[in-house]
Design an enzyme around this catalytic site. Structure first.
Site, PDB file in Angstrom:
ATOM      1  N   THR A  71      -2.869  22.833  29.374  1.00  0.00           N
ATOM      2  CA  THR A  71      -1.670  22.905  28.525  1.00  0.00           C
ATOM      3  C   THR A  71      -0.744  24.032  28.967  1.00  0.00           C
ATOM      4  OG1 THR A  71      -2.690  21.867  26.596  1.00  0.00           O
ATOM      5  CG2 THR A  71      -0.865  23.375  26.165  1.00  0.00           C
ATOM      6  N   CYS A 324      -5.962  16.448  22.314  1.00  0.00           N
ATOM      7  CA  CYS A 324      -4.828  17.307  21.975  1.00  0.00           C
ATOM      8  C   CYS A 324      -3.870  16.644  20.990  1.00  0.00           C
ATOM      9  CB  CYS A 324      -4.093  17.731  23.243  1.00  0.00           C
ATOM     10  SG  CYS A 324      -5.081  18.847  24.248  1.00  0.00           S
TER      11      CYS A 324
END
Length: 381
Positions: A71, A324
């Site tokens: 990320t 996520c």
């Protein structure tokens, strides 16, 4: 005992990686940026880790930056590349099914005045090259297309995308988190200007990853004045995690056996088809564009979220897509990008195998899914 089928979300830490993590924590605890001998000892190990990982990936060590994972790497990559080329143009293109970190980075850039085009996938889960070509303008400065889709396991055509971009002065980023350790990346790292990888997908510690940006580009860091990772990232580096990551990467790349995963996929789908033929939809690409360890499917008439909870109740861990975005009520970005209906999208589940998954576990999961379907159907009649 739980049977785990969510290796695309995270893997257990390899014993040797954990041992290295502990050793480095105990013996190399200095700050690599400190100028004294204890700091120097840590710095030497950090350099060795960078060089080792770079050699595995076939890239210059100078372009490797250690991060907290995929990320952060994607945030740094897309924003850094876009800002560094904003004089050329403020239009960026991403795949419609990218990891949520790239969608949020693109949103951040939109707030700064950039325009963003999201290119959909075709019905086989592959990027639509014609739509990508049509999206390019004189203002396009960065294209970001992930190497392997994390929800259905399709392998995107990076060679074809590179051929499309190479004469147009457009930077090319690829999220390689799901392909690292499953495909030999040395064939692909030279095609892109930057890419991201992560530790916890390959049996390394969580909270560690790496971003590569081609050092020949000479791009400036997103936030100026930072003192770590050659100015690209603030904060003292996680040296134990990095050492554990590089250790896990070395052993996982050597041990990944495609035949093991292909066998599990074949056994699982054969069993499922015997029991639920015509009652489920499998989302996959043609054989040469499909990683075997990720299976994306929907069982007709059963919501994926409910099915996941029922499997969990029976000791089987599956997922409804990317971890996520778990917990959100939106349908999978992948299926949305493929043009799948909202109803079918709500039925989506993801099954992903690991190196410890056994054939009998795959068989048991197929049987459980058909049993749940039978019970659900009888309850409705």
């Amino acid at each position: 005992m739980m049977n785990y089928f969510d290796y695309a979300a995270s893997t257990p830490v390899d014993a040797e990686s954990l041992r290295i993590y502990q050793t480095v924590s105990e013996e190399f605890w200095g700050n690599p940026s400190s100028l004294h001998d204890i700091g120097g000892k840590a710095q030497n190990l950090l350099t060795k880790c960078r060089e080792t990982l770079a050699a595995m990936l076939g890239v210059p060590a100078k372009g490797i930056y250690f991060t907290s994972g995929g990320t952060e790497g994607n945030h740094l990559a897309l924003v850094t590349l876009a800002m560094s080329r904003r004089k050329k143009g403020k239009h960026i293109i991403i795949g419609g099914a990218e990891h949520s970190s790239l969608h949020s980075s693109a949103g951040f850039l939109q707030d700064l005045g950039f325009s963003v085009t999201k290119v959909p996938l075709d019905s086989k889960g592959l990027i639509n090259i014609d739509r990508l070509t049509a999206s390019i303008s004189d203002q396009t400065s960065v294209v970001s297309i992930g190497h392997v889709n994390g929800e259905i396991g399709t392998i995107q055509p990076l060679h074809a995308i590179k051929d499309l971009l190479k004469s147009r002065d457009i930077l090319f980023h690829s999220d390689m988190v799901q392909s690292f350790g499953k495909i030999d990346l040395t064939e692909f790292t030279s095609l892109v200007d930057s890419f991201t990888i992560s530790s916890h997908k390959i049996y390394g510690p969580k909270g560690v990853g790496s971003l590569y940006i081609n050092p020949a580009l000479g791009v400036a860091p997103m936030i100026p004045g930072q003192t770590h990772e050659d100015g690209f990232r603030g904060g003292t580096v996680n040296l134990p995690g990095i050492a554990g990551f590089v250790t896990a990467a070395g052993s996982h790349i050597e041990s990944f056996a495609t035949s093991h995963y292909q066998n599990l996929r074949t056994v699982f789908l054969t069993q499922l088809n015997d029991r639920l033929q015509g009652l489920y939809t499998l989302y996959e690409g043609p054989l040469h564009t499909q990683l075997p360890h990720v299976i994306g499917l929907g069982i007709h008439g059963i919501e994926g979220q409910w099915l996941m909870l029922e499997c969990n109740r029976h000791g089987m861990c599956i997922s409804t897509g990317s971890a996520c975005s778990a917990g959100s009520q939106d349908m999978s970005k992948t299926l949305q990008s493929m043009g799948v209906s909202h109803r079918a999208g709500k039925e989506f589940i993801r099954i992903s195998f690991g190196r410890d998954t056994r054939t009998e576990q795959a068989v048991a999961l197929a049987h459980l899914l058909s049993d749940i379907h039978a019970a659900h159907t009888s309850a409705l009649t």
